[in-house]
Design a protein around this motif. Structure first.
Motif, PDB file in Angstrom:
ATOM      1  N   THR A  11      -8.477  -5.537   1.477  1.00 33.99           N
ATOM      2  CA  THR A  11      -8.411  -6.964   1.190  1.00 33.99           C
ATOM      3  C   THR A  11      -9.421  -7.701   2.061  1.00 33.99           C
ATOM      4  OG1 THR A  11      -6.929  -8.896   1.085  1.00 33.99           O
ATOM      5  CG2 THR A  11      -6.570  -7.352   2.892  1.00 33.99           C
ATOM      6  N   ALA A  12      -9.949  -8.797   1.522  1.00 35.77           N
ATOM      7  CA  ALA A  12     -10.799  -9.714   2.283  1.00 35.77           C
ATOM      8  C   ALA A  12     -10.122 -11.071   2.222  1.00 35.77           C
ATOM      9  CB  ALA A  12     -12.203  -9.767   1.691  1.00 35.77           C
ATOM     10  N   GLN A  13      -9.521 -11.470   3.317  1.00 31.27           N
ATOM     11  CA  GLN A  13      -8.641 -12.623   3.327  1.00 31.27           C
ATOM     12  C   GLN A  13      -9.421 -13.940   3.447  1.00 31.27           C
ATOM     13  OE1 GLN A  13      -4.922 -12.825   3.265  1.00 31.27           O
ATOM     14  NE2 GLN A  13      -5.551 -10.983   2.153  1.00 31.27           N
ATOM     15  N   SER A  14      -8.857 -14.980   2.845  1.00 30.42           N
ATOM     16  CA  SER A  14      -9.374 -16.332   3.017  1.00 30.42           C
ATOM     17  C   SER A  14      -8.738 -16.952   4.259  1.00 30.42           C
ATOM     18  CB  SER A  14      -9.066 -17.177   1.783  1.00 30.42           C
ATOM     19  OG  SER A  14      -7.683 -17.495   1.730  1.00 30.42           O
ATOM     20  N   THR A  15      -9.004 -18.222   4.486  1.00 30.73           N
ATOM     21  CA  THR A  15      -8.397 -18.909   5.623  1.00 30.73           C
ATOM     22  C   THR A  15      -6.960 -19.312   5.349  1.00 30.73           C
ATOM     23  OG1 THR A  15      -9.330 -21.003   4.823  1.00 30.73           O
ATOM     24  CG2 THR A  15     -10.601 -19.779   6.472  1.00 30.73           C
ATOM     25  N   ARG A  16      -6.509 -19.178   4.108  1.00 32.97           N
ATOM     26  CA  ARG A  16      -5.119 -19.471   3.769  1.00 32.97           C
ATOM     27  C   ARG A  16      -4.287 -18.203   3.926  1.00 32.97           C
ATOM     28  NH1 ARG A  16      -5.340 -21.725  -2.116  1.00 32.97           N
ATOM     29  NH2 ARG A  16      -7.169 -20.372  -2.223  1.00 32.97           N
ATOM     30  N   PRO A  17      -3.213 -18.241   4.688  1.00 24.71           N
ATOM     31  CA  PRO A  17      -2.420 -17.032   4.926  1.00 24.71           C
ATOM     32  C   PRO A  17      -1.953 -16.397   3.620  1.00 24.71           C
ATOM     33  CG  PRO A  17      -1.721 -18.803   6.398  1.00 24.71           C
ATOM     34  CD  PRO A  17      -2.673 -19.418   5.411  1.00 24.71           C
ATOM     35  N   GLY A  18      -2.193 -15.095   3.493  1.00 20.83           N
ATOM     36  CA  GLY A  18      -1.725 -14.351   2.338  1.00 20.83           C
ATOM     37  C   GLY A  18      -2.546 -14.534   1.082  1.00 20.83           C
ATOM     38  N   VAL A  19      -3.630 -15.289   1.139  1.00 20.04           N
ATOM     39  CA  VAL A  19      -4.459 -15.538  -0.043  1.00 20.04           C
ATOM     40  C   VAL A  19      -5.816 -14.883   0.179  1.00 20.04           C
ATOM     41  CG1 VAL A  19      -5.503 -17.274  -1.538  1.00 20.04           C
ATOM     42  CG2 VAL A  19      -3.258 -17.702  -0.507  1.00 20.04           C
ATOM     43  N   ALA A  20      -6.202 -14.005  -0.728  1.00 22.81           N
ATOM     44  CA  ALA A  20      -7.425 -13.235  -0.549  1.00 22.81           C
ATOM     45  C   ALA A  20      -8.591 -13.844  -1.309  1.00 22.81           C
ATOM     46  CB  ALA A  20      -7.213 -11.801  -1.016  1.00 22.81           C
ATOM     47  N   ILE A  21      -9.754 -13.832  -0.661  1.00 26.02           N
ATOM     48  CA  ILE A  21     -10.979 -14.067  -1.424  1.00 26.02           C
ATOM     49  C   ILE A  21     -11.134 -12.950  -2.445  1.00 26.02           C
ATOM     50  CG2 ILE A  21     -13.504 -14.132  -1.283  1.00 26.02           C
ATOM     51  CD1 ILE A  21     -13.222 -15.431   1.446  1.00 26.02           C
ATOM     52  N   ALA A  22     -10.809 -11.734  -2.027  1.00 23.02           N
ATOM     53  CA  ALA A  22     -10.854 -10.601  -2.948  1.00 23.02           C
ATOM     54  C   ALA A  22      -9.955  -9.488  -2.438  1.00 23.02           C
ATOM     55  CB  ALA A  22     -12.282 -10.100  -3.110  1.00 23.02           C
ATOM     56  N   ASP A  23      -9.260  -8.843  -3.368  1.00 22.71           N
ATOM     57  CA  ASP A  23      -8.525  -7.612  -3.107  1.00 22.71           C
ATOM     58  C   ASP A  23      -9.135  -6.503  -3.956  1.00 22.71           C
ATOM     59  OD1 ASP A  23      -6.586  -8.620  -1.337  1.00 22.71           O
ATOM     60  OD2 ASP A  23      -5.276  -9.245  -2.979  1.00 22.71           O
ATOM     61  N   PHE A  24      -9.192  -5.304  -3.388  1.00 21.02           N
ATOM     62  CA  PHE A  24      -9.561  -4.127  -4.165  1.00 21.02           C
ATOM     63  C   PHE A  24      -8.293  -3.329  -4.408  1.00 21.02           C
ATOM     64  CE2 PHE A  24     -10.857   0.435  -4.154  1.00 21.02           C
ATOM     65  CZ  PHE A  24     -11.423   0.437  -5.423  1.00 21.02           C
ATOM     66  N   VAL A  25      -7.916  -3.212  -5.674  1.00 21.64           N
ATOM     67  CA  VAL A  25      -6.635  -2.637  -6.087  1.00 21.64           C
ATOM     68  C   VAL A  25      -6.913  -1.471  -7.031  1.00 21.64           C
ATOM     69  CG1 VAL A  25      -4.444  -3.137  -7.267  1.00 21.64           C
ATOM     70  CG2 VAL A  25      -5.569  -4.918  -5.914  1.00 21.64           C
ATOM     71  N   ILE A  26      -6.137  -0.391  -6.921  1.00 25.15           N
ATOM     72  CA  ILE A  26      -6.296   0.734  -7.839  1.00 25.15           C
ATOM     73  C   ILE A  26      -4.978   1.010  -8.550  1.00 25.15           C
ATOM     74  CG2 ILE A  26      -8.153   1.766  -6.491  1.00 25.15           C
ATOM     75  CD1 ILE A  26      -6.145   3.845  -5.455  1.00 25.15           C
ATOM     76  N   PHE A  27      -5.082   1.720  -9.681  1.00 21.77           N
ATOM     77  CA  PHE A  27      -3.902   2.115 -10.460  1.00 21.77           C
ATOM     78  C   PHE A  27      -3.965   3.629 -10.662  1.00 21.77           C
ATOM     79  CE2 PHE A  27      -5.027  -2.240 -11.555  1.00 21.77           C
ATOM     80  CZ  PHE A  27      -3.845  -2.885 -11.240  1.00 21.77           C
ATOM     81  N   PRO A  28      -3.567   4.377  -9.636  1.00 23.31           N
ATOM     82  CA  PRO A  28      -3.755   5.832  -9.648  1.00 23.31           C
ATOM     83  C   PRO A  28      -2.642   6.545 -10.400  1.00 23.31           C
ATOM     84  CG  PRO A  28      -2.771   5.140  -7.589  1.00 23.31           C
ATOM     85  CD  PRO A  28      -2.981   3.890  -8.389  1.00 23.31           C
ATOM     86  N   PRO A  29      -2.795   7.838 -10.640  1.00 25.34           N
ATOM     87  CA  PRO A  29      -1.696   8.619 -11.213  1.00 25.34           C
ATOM     88  C   PRO A  29      -0.459   8.526 -10.319  1.00 25.34           C
ATOM     89  CG  PRO A  29      -3.750   9.859 -11.268  1.00 25.34           C
ATOM     90  CD  PRO A  29      -4.018   8.630 -10.449  1.00 25.34           C
ATOM     91  N   ARG A  30       0.711   8.430 -10.966  1.00 29.63           N
ATOM     92  CA  ARG A  30       1.945   8.237 -10.206  1.00 29.63           C
ATOM     93  C   ARG A  30       3.137   8.530 -11.123  1.00 29.63           C
ATOM     94  NH1 ARG A  30      -0.536   3.880 -12.039  1.00 29.63           N
ATOM     95  NH2 ARG A  30       0.622   2.226 -13.082  1.00 29.63           N
ATOM     96  N   TRP A  31       4.286   8.728 -10.521  1.00 28.71           N
ATOM     97  CA  TRP A  31       5.507   8.919 -11.287  1.00 28.71           C
ATOM     98  C   TRP A  31       6.121   7.560 -11.623  1.00 28.71           C
ATOM     99  CZ3 TRP A  31       7.734  13.157 -13.412  1.00 28.71           C
ATOM    100  CH2 TRP A  31       7.218  14.405 -13.044  1.00 28.71           C
ATOM    101  N   SER A  32       6.645   7.465 -12.851  1.00 29.78           N
ATOM    102  CA  SER A  32       7.400   6.287 -13.266  1.00 29.78           C
ATOM    103  C   SER A  32       8.835   6.730 -13.526  1.00 29.78           C
ATOM    104  CB  SER A  32       6.788   5.684 -14.536  1.00 29.78           C
ATOM    105  OG  SER A  32       7.449   4.511 -14.914  1.00 29.78           O
ATOM    106  N   VAL A  33       9.798   6.108 -12.796  1.00 25.32           N
ATOM    107  CA  VAL A  33      11.185   6.605 -12.835  1.00 25.32           C
ATOM    108  C   VAL A  33      12.214   5.490 -13.011  1.00 25.32           C
ATOM    109  CG1 VAL A  33      10.605   8.600 -11.385  1.00 25.32           C
ATOM    110  CG2 VAL A  33      11.382   6.490 -10.311  1.00 25.32           C
TER     111      VAL A  33
END
Length: 444
Positions: A301-323
């Motif tokens: 994540t690259a955070q902005s000056t606002r707490p918890g708000v990102a200028i940008a997040d890098f997110v992935i959706f990898p293989p995983r179990w769904s249960v």
């Protein structure tokens, strides 16, 4: 080609020397009066000198010649790299691009990493150090005696096709598809490839990539610090006609120099390039009911000056179990105060057919999106048994709190805009039944 070391702690201090010149890094930053081996001491600062110790980023480089030894910079013409977000009228529609075309040598000749850069969308202004840009690279040859660096932002590279052989001032890295690397503000690097290559770049102005806080997850999970790798020093002492390309305020400039910029014999500090294998991501997921927010898949994540708000997040959706039980398992229909650019490295995205590796989608701020009609119908009726989701695939998202604009290249020039993307939701049927019996609902 590469000789990497574990970072062992994200942002920690490292010392690295080329084994051909042990003792190149002196005990103090720039003393004794002359550096070992007749080297020059040079500091590369990624933060203000007065930043708190926890966020102060800098490395000392001990090199054969200082990087200041070059001719004046001159404009370097480039048709498709831009931070002009006003050249195309705003478009709030869902956008999808087919795989971005990689030109062959036979088609238009050699195209290296710099020549193959294309800005797709973005927001903000590097002059005031806030914002981001999403670029695509498509190339077929190495950079030769040419190096590149950005004075505007930190670069996160996501190869989709073709291995990148990256030489940096800190050493060498080999970055394959399903790996990422970060080359931070001001770091010079050169890219060699072994054929047709394509990938994505997230450039963030004025903020550094960092690991997200884990909160109640605890000490371990998501991307673990020990899995990040940084290069070890590997110098070349070579006199040659070298071109340095600088990205500055959204424009490119070039300068000539008579030696290789990769002449760093040793370095120490906490401001380095690094790489990460996405297979090392420790997935966190729902194990009882409901569909957790995609923030649980944040790698960096690259955070902005606002707490918890990102200028940008890098997110992935990898293989995983769904249960999950009694749950609509795919992503929910959604309108978001963030902008979401998605790409696919390999396979396909489980919630929507038609998106292909090497292409992308953009769901702008508050534009609705979600599973296509076929996905909704299948997931609403599937048997609630454990199953592997996204086997053999890897999708990712650049998510930003900024409202991103599309460039002229992204809107027209690349000629891969899918004008029929909206049709994936057109077959969605109405299932409303005012006579529905609440007793049919599962018991809690």
């Amino acid at each position: 080609m590469d000789n990497l070391q574990y970072m062992s702690g994200f942002g920690n201090e490292f010392v690295s020397e080329d084994p051909r010149c042990l003792g190149a890094v002196p005990k103090n930053q720039n003393s004794p009066q002359t550096c070992p081996y007749g080297l020059y001491a040079e500091q590369l600062s990624g933060s203000a000198f007065t930043c708190p110790r926890t966020s102060n980023k800098r490395s000392w480089l001990y090199r054969i010649l200082p990087s200041a030894k070059h001719e004046p910079f001159k404009p370097y013409h480039h048709s498709f790299l831009t931070h002009d977000w006003d050249s195309v009228p705003p478009n709030p529609n869902q956008m999808r691009w087919a795989p971005f075309h990689i030109p062959s040598v036979q088609e238009i000749g050699k195209v290296d990493f710099v020549e193959g850069l294309h800005t797709l969308c973005g927001a903000g202004d590097p002059k005031v150090r806030t914002g981001l840009a999403v670029h695509v690279y498509t190339c077929n040859s190495g950079m030769g005696d040419k190096a590149f660096y950005s004075s505007d932002g930190n670069l996160l590279l996501v190869p989709q096709q073709g291995t990148l052989y990256i030489t940096t001032e800190f050493g060498k890295m080999v970055v394959e598809p399903n790996e990422i690397c970060v080359i931070q503000l001001g770091m010079r690097f050169s890219v060699n490839v072994d054929g047709m290559s394509r990938g994505y770049i997230l450039e963030v102005f004025g903020a550094s990539f960092e690991l997200p806080d884990l909160g109640p997850i605890g000490a371990n999970g998501l991307a673990n610090p020990r899995d990040f790798l940084t290069p070890t020093a590997c110098y070349e002492d070579r006199s040659c006609d070298y071109t340095i390309v600088s990205k500055y305020q959204g424009k490119l400039f070039c300068a000539k120099q008579d030696h290789s910029p990769f002449d760093v014999v040793g370095w120490h500090g906490n401001y380095t390039p690094y790489k990460y294998n996405l297979d090392r991501f420790m997935v966190i997921n729902a194990v009882k009911f409901d569909h957790a927010d995609p923030s649980i898949f944040t790698v960096l994540t690259a955070q902005s000056t606002r707490p918890g708000v990102a200028i940008a997040d890098f997110v992935i959706f990898p293989p995983r179990w769904s249960v999950q039980e009694h749950t609509f398992r795919p992503p929910y229909y959604h309108r978001n105060c963030m902008s979401e650019f998605m790409g696919i490295i390999k396979g396909d995205y489980e919630a929507k057919k038609g998106s292909l590796p090497g292409g992308g989608t953009l769901h702008s701020m508050m534009t609705p999106h979600g599973p296509d009609a076929a996905c909704f119908e299948a997931a609403s009726r599937e048997e609630m048994v454990p199953k592997v989701v996204a086997a053999g695939t890897q999708a990712f998202m650049f998510e930003s709190s900024m409202s991103m604009a599309i460039t002229n290249w992204g809107n027209e020039t690349c000629r891969v805009v899918d004008d029929e993307y909206f049709q994936c939701w057109a077959p969605i049927q109405k299932h409303f039944d005012p006579q529905w019996d609440p007793s049919e609902q599962f018991e809690e």
